[in-house]
Scaffold this active site. Structure first.
Site, PDB file in Angstrom:
ATOM      1  N   THR A 197     -20.622   2.981   1.442  1.00 58.63           N
ATOM      2  CA  THR A 197     -20.601   1.762   0.649  1.00 58.63           C
ATOM      3  C   THR A 197     -21.817   0.888   0.943  1.00 58.63           C
ATOM      4  O   THR A 197     -22.346   0.909   2.068  1.00 58.63           O
ATOM      5  CB  THR A 197     -19.317   0.957   0.976  1.00 58.63           C
ATOM      6  OG1 THR A 197     -19.444  -0.369   0.479  1.00 58.63           O
ATOM      7  CG2 THR A 197     -19.050   0.863   2.471  1.00 58.63           C
ATOM      8  N   ASP A 198     -22.201   0.079  -0.037  1.00 60.64           N
ATOM      9  CA  ASP A 198     -23.305  -0.867   0.182  1.00 60.64           C
ATOM     10  C   ASP A 198     -22.928  -1.943   1.201  1.00 60.64           C
ATOM     11  O   ASP A 198     -23.797  -2.625   1.737  1.00 60.64           O
ATOM     12  CB  ASP A 198     -23.760  -1.503  -1.131  1.00 60.64           C
ATOM     13  CG  ASP A 198     -22.695  -2.343  -1.820  1.00 60.64           C
ATOM     14  OD1 ASP A 198     -21.527  -2.349  -1.367  1.00 60.64           O
ATOM     15  OD2 ASP A 198     -23.021  -3.004  -2.834  1.00 60.64           O
ATOM     16  N   GLU A 199     -21.619  -2.096   1.490  1.00 66.87           N
ATOM     17  CA  GLU A 199     -21.206  -3.167   2.417  1.00 66.87           C
ATOM     18  C   GLU A 199     -21.724  -2.940   3.828  1.00 66.87           C
ATOM     19  O   GLU A 199     -21.735  -3.867   4.634  1.00 66.87           O
ATOM     20  CB  GLU A 199     -19.679  -3.306   2.444  1.00 66.87           C
ATOM     21  CG  GLU A 199     -19.149  -3.835   1.150  1.00 66.87           C
ATOM     22  CD  GLU A 199     -17.753  -4.431   1.231  1.00 66.87           C
ATOM     23  OE1 GLU A 199     -17.274  -4.725   2.336  1.00 66.87           O
ATOM     24  OE2 GLU A 199     -17.151  -4.602   0.155  1.00 66.87           O
ATOM     25  N   LYS A 238     -16.953   1.530   8.306  1.00 67.01           N
ATOM     26  CA  LYS A 238     -17.723   2.447   7.448  1.00 67.01           C
ATOM     27  C   LYS A 238     -19.124   2.673   8.046  1.00 67.01           C
ATOM     28  O   LYS A 238     -19.653   3.782   8.015  1.00 67.01           O
ATOM     29  CB  LYS A 238     -17.848   1.886   6.022  1.00 67.01           C
ATOM     30  CG  LYS A 238     -16.546   1.829   5.242  1.00 67.01           C
ATOM     31  CD  LYS A 238     -15.950   3.199   4.926  1.00 67.01           C
ATOM     32  CE  LYS A 238     -16.725   3.975   3.886  1.00 67.01           C
ATOM     33  NZ  LYS A 238     -16.003   5.239   3.520  1.00 67.01           N
TER      34      LYS A 238
HETATM   35  P1  NAD Z   1      -8.567   3.747  -2.218  1.00 60.39           P
HETATM   36  O1  NAD Z   1      -8.043   2.818  -1.175  1.00 60.39           O
HETATM   37  O2  NAD Z   1      -8.197   3.567  -3.631  1.00 60.39           O
HETATM   38  O3  NAD Z   1      -8.177   5.255  -1.817  1.00 60.39           O
HETATM   39  C1  NAD Z   1      -8.245   5.732  -0.495  1.00 60.39           C
HETATM   40  C2  NAD Z   1      -7.454   7.037  -0.446  1.00 60.39           C
HETATM   41  O4  NAD Z   1      -7.566   7.547   0.904  1.00 60.39           O
HETATM   42  C3  NAD Z   1      -5.962   6.875  -0.722  1.00 60.39           C
HETATM   43  O5  NAD Z   1      -5.508   7.887  -1.579  1.00 60.39           O
HETATM   44  C4  NAD Z   1      -5.307   6.994   0.645  1.00 60.39           C
HETATM   45  O6  NAD Z   1      -3.988   7.512   0.602  1.00 60.39           O
HETATM   46  C5  NAD Z   1      -6.268   7.946   1.340  1.00 60.39           C
HETATM   47  N1  NAD Z   1      -6.222   7.809   2.810  1.00 60.39           N
HETATM   48  C6  NAD Z   1      -6.255   6.670   3.527  1.00 60.39           C
HETATM   49  N2  NAD Z   1      -6.159   6.960   4.841  1.00 60.39           N
HETATM   50  C7  NAD Z   1      -6.104   8.315   4.944  1.00 60.39           C
HETATM   51  C8  NAD Z   1      -6.015   9.211   6.033  1.00 60.39           C
HETATM   52  N3  NAD Z   1      -5.963   8.776   7.296  1.00 60.39           N
HETATM   53  N4  NAD Z   1      -5.970  10.537   5.783  1.00 60.39           N
HETATM   54  C9  NAD Z   1      -5.998  11.008   4.494  1.00 60.39           C
HETATM   55  N5  NAD Z   1      -6.059  10.194   3.425  1.00 60.39           N
HETATM   56  C10 NAD Z   1      -6.124   8.859   3.642  1.00 60.39           C
HETATM   57  O7  NAD Z   1     -10.143   3.716  -2.014  1.00 60.39           O
HETATM   58  P2  NAD Z   1     -11.317   3.903  -3.096  1.00 60.39           P
HETATM   59  O8  NAD Z   1     -11.658   2.591  -3.662  1.00 60.39           O
HETATM   60  O9  NAD Z   1     -10.987   5.032  -3.971  1.00 60.39           O
HETATM   61  O10 NAD Z   1     -12.517   4.322  -2.113  1.00 60.39           O
HETATM   62  C11 NAD Z   1     -12.766   5.689  -1.809  1.00 60.39           C
HETATM   63  C12 NAD Z   1     -13.975   5.776  -0.891  1.00 60.39           C
HETATM   64  O11 NAD Z   1     -15.107   5.194  -1.534  1.00 60.39           O
HETATM   65  C13 NAD Z   1     -13.812   5.021   0.426  1.00 60.39           C
HETATM   66  O12 NAD Z   1     -14.413   5.788   1.432  1.00 60.39           O
HETATM   67  C14 NAD Z   1     -14.571   3.720   0.202  1.00 60.39           C
HETATM   68  O13 NAD Z   1     -15.070   3.218   1.417  1.00 60.39           O
HETATM   69  C15 NAD Z   1     -15.692   4.187  -0.708  1.00 60.39           C
HETATM   70  N6  NAD Z   1     -16.257   3.185  -1.627  1.00 60.39           N
HETATM   71  C16 NAD Z   1     -15.441   2.412  -2.406  1.00 60.39           C
HETATM   72  C17 NAD Z   1     -16.019   1.520  -3.323  1.00 60.39           C
HETATM   73  C18 NAD Z   1     -15.168   0.666  -4.229  1.00 60.39           C
HETATM   74  O14 NAD Z   1     -15.699  -0.198  -4.921  1.00 60.39           O
HETATM   75  N7  NAD Z   1     -13.868   0.860  -4.313  1.00 60.39           N
HETATM   76  C19 NAD Z   1     -17.417   1.409  -3.401  1.00 60.39           C
HETATM   77  C20 NAD Z   1     -18.204   2.217  -2.568  1.00 60.39           C
HETATM   78  C21 NAD Z   1     -17.623   3.103  -1.693  1.00 60.39           C
HETATM   79  O1  DAU Z   2     -19.333  -3.031  -2.385  1.00 59.36           O
HETATM   80  C1  DAU Z   2     -18.491  -1.923  -2.287  1.00 59.36           C
HETATM   81  C2  DAU Z   2     -17.126  -2.364  -1.788  1.00 59.36           C
HETATM   82  O2  DAU Z   2     -16.525  -3.072  -2.861  1.00 59.36           O
HETATM   83  C3  DAU Z   2     -16.269  -1.202  -1.336  1.00 59.36           C
HETATM   84  O3  DAU Z   2     -16.840  -0.606  -0.201  1.00 59.36           O
HETATM   85  C4  DAU Z   2     -14.852  -1.678  -1.000  1.00 59.36           C
HETATM   86  O4  DAU Z   2     -14.020  -0.556  -0.703  1.00 59.36           O
HETATM   87  C5  DAU Z   2     -14.292  -2.414  -2.197  1.00 59.36           C
HETATM   88  O5  DAU Z   2     -13.032  -2.935  -1.863  1.00 59.36           O
HETATM   89  C6  DAU Z   2     -15.225  -3.547  -2.635  1.00 59.36           C
HETATM   90  O6  DAU Z   2     -15.234  -4.611  -1.658  1.00 59.36           O
HETATM   91  P1  DAU Z   2     -15.240  -6.170  -2.116  1.00 59.36           P
HETATM   92  O7  DAU Z   2     -14.699  -6.957  -0.998  1.00 59.36           O
HETATM   93  O8  DAU Z   2     -16.553  -6.552  -2.668  1.00 59.36           O
HETATM   94  O9  DAU Z   2     -14.195  -6.056  -3.365  1.00 59.36           O
HETATM   95  P2  DAU Z   2     -12.968  -6.966  -3.808  1.00 59.36           P
HETATM   96  O10 DAU Z   2     -12.517  -6.431  -5.114  1.00 59.36           O
HETATM   97  O11 DAU Z   2     -11.964  -7.111  -2.732  1.00 59.36           O
HETATM   98  O12 DAU Z   2     -13.637  -8.380  -4.041  1.00 59.36           O
HETATM   99  C7  DAU Z   2     -14.720  -8.551  -4.938  1.00 59.36           C
HETATM  100  C8  DAU Z   2     -15.141 -10.011  -4.874  1.00 59.36           C
HETATM  101  O13 DAU Z   2     -14.082 -10.824  -5.424  1.00 59.36           O
HETATM  102  C9  DAU Z   2     -15.358 -10.538  -3.462  1.00 59.36           C
HETATM  103  O14 DAU Z   2     -16.439 -11.457  -3.486  1.00 59.36           O
HETATM  104  C10 DAU Z   2     -14.066 -11.267  -3.116  1.00 59.36           C
HETATM  105  C11 DAU Z   2     -13.606 -11.795  -4.481  1.00 59.36           C
HETATM  106  N1  DAU Z   2     -12.142 -11.909  -4.660  1.00 59.36           N
HETATM  107  C12 DAU Z   2     -11.385 -10.799  -4.431  1.00 59.36           C
HETATM  108  C13 DAU Z   2     -10.019 -10.826  -4.579  1.00 59.36           C
HETATM  109  C14 DAU Z   2      -9.166  -9.618  -4.279  1.00 59.36           C
HETATM  110  C15 DAU Z   2     -11.562 -13.087  -5.114  1.00 59.36           C
HETATM  111  O15 DAU Z   2     -12.254 -14.082  -5.364  1.00 59.36           O
HETATM  112  N2  DAU Z   2     -10.207 -13.127  -5.266  1.00 59.36           N
HETATM  113  C16 DAU Z   2      -9.399 -12.059  -4.998  1.00 59.36           C
HETATM  114  O16 DAU Z   2      -8.150 -12.186  -5.125  1.00 59.36           O
END
Ligand code: NAD
Ligand code: DAU
Length: 340
Positions: free
Chosen positions: A126-128, A155
């Site tokens: 992730t970019d985080e 991460k």
């Molecule tokens: P998500 O939370 O929707 O899904 C995570 C999945 O992993 C779930 O199905 C959960 O059951 C499974 N899991 C959790 N712990 C586990 C374990 N110990 N063993 C096996 N399975 C397990 O997450 P997502 O948003 O789909 O993210 C997927 C990946 O992409 C993550 O690695 C996250 O860091 C990365 N990522 C997410 C975003 C985003 O915006 N959501 C952006 C960049 C990178």
């Molecule tokens: O940048 C990639 C990341 O993006 C991934 O690695 C993470 O898995 C994913 O959860 C996401 O992280 P963020 O913290 O950026 O996403 P989130 O949707 O939780 O929040 C997006 C923005 O919105 C953040 O600035 C917080 C704000 N927010 C979020 C929630 C849930 C609110 O203002 N209110 C809310 O209720």
């Protein structure tokens, strides 16, 4: 047939990936290992559950014996590691499971992959991990890692471990670092689905702080196309940033969702800020564009409209989610945030 271990394939991005991948290719066998935490949902995989080149295994990536059994049983030669605890707010409520899954789990996968001499290990990051930007600038692959939340630090730990296995053992690893995803099947703890669902239920939309934190949004399919390219053609040992150059302050997204749903802005409620809230993320994805020919295929306007439409048409999917454990999480996360 070549076998890929896909972990976390019942979550948002992983299930979109498996559905996309198996729709276009049948020359790989996919083993989906997922613990089915609150975020994992087998309903997401309905389109592929009966395919001959797909199997689901319920289990934890931290379980060494199980992971080893899977490598042996399915002759795993490739790994794509999506599995993670993924929500920043949950990592602030309790961090231990984040380090357990995201760091220890990645170590179990890497050690086993090394023993079984996998041909490619793709770490979905992730970019985080880069931390937070000021008003200008972009994250490049050279930006030093400077994570600020328990989630992002776990991460970053995993990313460094992946690089260490490359440098020390010559393991064939590649890493992707993507910005904020949105699209169908996203668990409604994340900004976009949470706001859509609250608005549909005429509930307040909790905007953290001043609503001016910026995220760089990418449609989940564009992320997965990038993962596929890096999986096939990425250079061993390299990191590839992925982002669609679509920066927006949170409040703008929230207002846009309200306008798509024909709801009024009186639903918006500014609440106490997230502790350590990163101010701005923005990704420079020129490396993957130049080296692998990736570019986003979806415009934000089209893809956000698709996404809102998907949540409107899939009320049963999210209705089942928000009627369960979600209620307790929502109350733990939001009841003390309301100002005043
Ligand atoms: P998500 O939370 O929707 O899904 C995570 C999945 O992993 C779930 O199905 C959960 O059951 C499974 N899991 C959790 N712990 C586990 C374990 N110990 N063993 C096996 N399975 C397990 O997450 P997502 O948003 O789909 O993210 C997927 C990946 O992409 C993550 O690695 C996250 O860091 C990365 N990522 C997410 C975003 C985003 O915006 N959501 C952006 C960049 C990178
Ligand atoms: O940048 C990639 C990341 O993006 C991934 O690695 C993470 O898995 C994913 O959860 C996401 O992280 P963020 O913290 O950026 O996403 P989130 O949707 O939780 O929040 C997006 C923005 O919105 C953040 O600035 C917080 C704000 N927010 C979020 C929630 C849930 C609110 O203002 N209110 C809310 O209720």
């Amino acid at each position: 047939m070549k076998s890929i271990l896909v972990t976390g394939g019942a979550g948002f991005i992983g299930s979109n990936y498996i559905n996309y991948f198996l729709n276009k290719r049948d020359d790989y066998f996919i083993v989906n290992l997922d613990k089915l935490t609150y975020a994992g949902n087998l309903e997401n995989l309905k389109p592929v559950e009966n395919k001959k080149n797909y199997v689901f295994v319920k289990g934890d990536i931290c379980n060494r014996e199980l992971v080893e059994y899977i490598f042996e049983r399915y002759n795993i030669k490739y790994v794509i590691n999506f599995a993670a605890e993924s929500h920043v707010d949950r990592s602030i409520l309790g961090s231990a499971i984040f380090y357990q899954t995201n760091v220890i789990g990645t170590n179990v996968l890497l050690e086993t992959a090394r023993r079984y001499e996998v041909e490619r290990f793709l770490q979905v990051s992730t970019d985080e991990v880069y931390g937070s930007l000021g008003a200008t600038g972009l994250f490049t692959e050279q930006t030093p890692l400077s994570p600020n939340s328990p989630y992002s630090s776990s991460k970053a730990g995993a990313d460094m471990m992946v690089q260490a296995f490359y440098h020390t053992y010559g393991m064939p690893v590649v890493t992707t670092r993507c910005s904020n995803n949105y699209g169908p099947l996203q668990f409604p703890e994340k900004l976009i689905p949470l706001m859509i669902i609250n608005a549909l239920n005429n509930k307040k939309l909790p905007v953290y702080g001043d609503g001016m934190n910026v995220r760089d949004w990418i449609y989940v399919i564009d992320h997965n196309i990038g993962i596929d390219l890096v999986f096939n053609d990425g250079k061993i040992g390299e990191v590839y940033n992925l982002g669609a150059s679509n920066e927006m302050p949170n409040i703008e997204i929230v207002k846009l969702i309200l306008s798509h749903l024909g709801k009024g802005e009186e639903l918006i409620e500014y609440v106490k800020d997230r502790p350590g809230h990163d101010r701005r993320y923005a990704i420079d994805s020129s490396k993957i564009q130049k080296e692998l020919g990736w570019k986003p295929q979806y415009t934000f306007d089209d893809a956000i409209a698709n996404t809102v439409e998907w949540y409107l048409s899939n009320k049963e999917w999210w209705g089942r989610i928000i009627s369960g454990e979600y209620q307790k999480y929502y109350s733990d996360q939001y009841s003390t945030r309301i100002k005043g």
